[in-house]
Design a protein around this motif. Structure first.
Motif, PDB file in Angstrom:
ATOM      1  N   SER A   1      -4.123  38.327  29.055  1.00 11.61           N
ATOM      2  CA  SER A   1      -4.647  37.960  27.739  1.00 11.61           C
ATOM      3  C   SER A   1      -6.151  37.756  27.784  1.00 11.61           C
ATOM      4  O   SER A   1      -6.686  37.191  28.741  1.00 11.61           O
ATOM      5  CB  SER A   1      -3.974  36.666  27.255  1.00 11.61           C
ATOM      6  OG  SER A   1      -4.557  36.217  26.052  1.00 11.61           O
TER       7      SER A   1
ATOM      8  N   ASP B   1      -3.914  37.204  21.256  1.00  9.04           N
ATOM      9  CA  ASP B   1      -3.961  38.665  21.194  1.00  9.04           C
ATOM     10  C   ASP B   1      -2.581  39.269  21.442  1.00  9.04           C
ATOM     11  O   ASP B   1      -2.192  40.243  20.791  1.00  9.04           O
ATOM     12  CB  ASP B   1      -4.997  39.231  22.176  1.00  9.04           C
ATOM     13  CG  ASP B   1      -4.858  38.687  23.594  1.00  9.04           C
ATOM     14  OD1 ASP B   1      -4.125  37.698  23.820  1.00  9.04           O
ATOM     15  OD2 ASP B   1      -5.504  39.251  24.506  1.00  9.04           O
TER      16      ASP B   1
ATOM     17  N   ARG C   1      -0.285  38.880  18.419  1.00  4.70           N
ATOM     18  CA  ARG C   1      -0.549  39.837  17.343  1.00  4.70           C
ATOM     19  C   ARG C   1       0.025  41.228  17.646  1.00  4.70           C
ATOM     20  O   ARG C   1       0.361  41.978  16.733  1.00  4.70           O
ATOM     21  CB  ARG C   1      -2.060  39.951  17.107  1.00  4.70           C
ATOM     22  CG  ARG C   1      -2.646  38.686  16.461  1.00  4.70           C
ATOM     23  CD  ARG C   1      -4.117  38.856  16.122  1.00  4.70           C
ATOM     24  NE  ARG C   1      -4.654  37.702  15.414  1.00  4.70           N
ATOM     25  CZ  ARG C   1      -5.671  36.964  15.830  1.00  4.70           C
ATOM     26  NH1 ARG C   1      -6.291  37.273  16.953  1.00  4.70           N
ATOM     27  NH2 ARG C   1      -6.092  35.932  15.119  1.00  4.70           N
ATOM     28  N   THR C   2       0.132  41.578  18.915  1.00  4.29           N
ATOM     29  CA  THR C   2       0.602  42.922  19.249  1.00  4.29           C
ATOM     30  C   THR C   2       2.111  42.994  19.450  1.00  4.29           C
ATOM     31  O   THR C   2       2.701  44.054  19.263  1.00  4.29           O
ATOM     32  CB  THR C   2      -0.080  43.446  20.531  1.00  4.29           C
ATOM     33  OG1 THR C   2       0.211  42.564  21.627  1.00  4.29           O
ATOM     34  CG2 THR C   2      -1.580  43.548  20.345  1.00  4.29           C
ATOM     35  N   ASP C   3       2.739  41.874  19.817  1.00  6.10           N
ATOM     36  CA  ASP C   3       4.181  41.874  20.078  1.00  6.10           C
ATOM     37  C   ASP C   3       4.952  41.582  18.789  1.00  6.10           C
ATOM     38  O   ASP C   3       4.510  40.802  17.951  1.00  6.10           O
ATOM     39  CB  ASP C   3       4.540  40.810  21.118  1.00  6.10           C
ATOM     40  CG  ASP C   3       3.986  41.142  22.507  1.00  6.10           C
ATOM     41  OD1 ASP C   3       3.360  42.213  22.661  1.00  6.10           O
ATOM     42  OD2 ASP C   3       4.187  40.324  23.420  1.00  6.10           O
ATOM     43  N   SER C   4       6.129  42.168  18.670  1.00  3.55           N
ATOM     44  CA  SER C   4       6.942  41.925  17.476  1.00  3.55           C
ATOM     45  C   SER C   4       7.650  40.574  17.526  1.00  3.55           C
ATOM     46  O   SER C   4       8.138  40.088  16.504  1.00  3.55           O
ATOM     47  CB  SER C   4       7.972  43.046  17.300  1.00  3.55           C
ATOM     48  OG  SER C   4       8.827  43.093  18.423  1.00  3.55           O
TER      49      SER C   4
END
Length: 204
Positions: free
Chosen positions: A51, A93, A96-99
């Motif tokens: 991260s 971060d 925001r990218t993982d579901s």
């Protein structure tokens, strides 16, 4: 004794939902942090190499005293053993990218917890949560600012999963979240009740 689970409520303060560009949920939004993420006072929060933006989230957390399953709000209140300050450390971060949020919330050292205050009744609306980084105040709110109250949350979660003695319910973070860097010292305090203070370092 480690809790069997750490249940965390997301977006439970209107201003925090707005600061991240989210709507307030119509029903409680919750997720789990693993017990392996737990650290105590004066232990270091370790920033993982996966991260580039790890943030603090100061929260009021509830310690479960007796088993709760399909509980009413009154039964839920009677099952509260104590209140404790908690830092729901988050890799923003990755969130925001993982579901789903397991990775962003689940790293080792990502759940800093102080010493709980037990043995008394609490006015949850009057409880205050304050977060400071390097002595500078970053968050301040009260329990009455929550979208969903503590008794409602405990009852709601107990209708999905049984809460066992020692389990933790983190009730959400107010506005003001921000990044942590190596060398920072972050403190989450529920004045008169509990606090947790941790330094921050990079992974070795």
């Amino acid at each position: 004794m480690k809790p069997s689970k750490i249940v965390c409520i997301g977006r439970n303060y209107v201003d925090h939902a707005k600061e991240l560009g989210n709507e307030v949920p119509k029903e409680p939004l919750f997720f789990l942090k693993p017990p392996s993420s737990l650290i105590g006072n004066d232990e270091a929060i370790v920033l993982p190499p996966q991260s580039s933006r790890v943030e603090f989230e100061g929260e009021i957390a509830i310690v479960i005293g007796t088993r709760l399953k399909n509980a009413s709000e009154a039964e839920a209140l009677a099952a509260v053993a104590g209140v404790v300050a908690l830092n729901d450390v988050t890799a923003r971060d990755l969130q925001r990218t993982d579901s789903q949020w397991t990775r962003a919330k689940g790293f080792d050292t990502f759940c800093a917890v102080g010493t709980p205050k037990t043995g008394e009744s609490f006015d949850f609306g009057a409880l205050e949560i304050v977060t400071r980084v390097n002595g500078k105040e970053r968050q301040r709110a009260h329990g009455r600012d929550m979208v969903f109250s503590v008794p409602f949350l405990l009852s709601y979660v107990s209708r999905v999963m049984t809460l066992e003695p020692g389990d933790l319910l983190a009730t959400g973070t107010p506005a003001g979240v921000g990044p942590l860097a190596p060398g920072d010292v972050v403190e989450v305090e529920i004045p008169g009740v509990s606090s947790v203070r941790n330094s921050v370092r990079s992974a070795e």
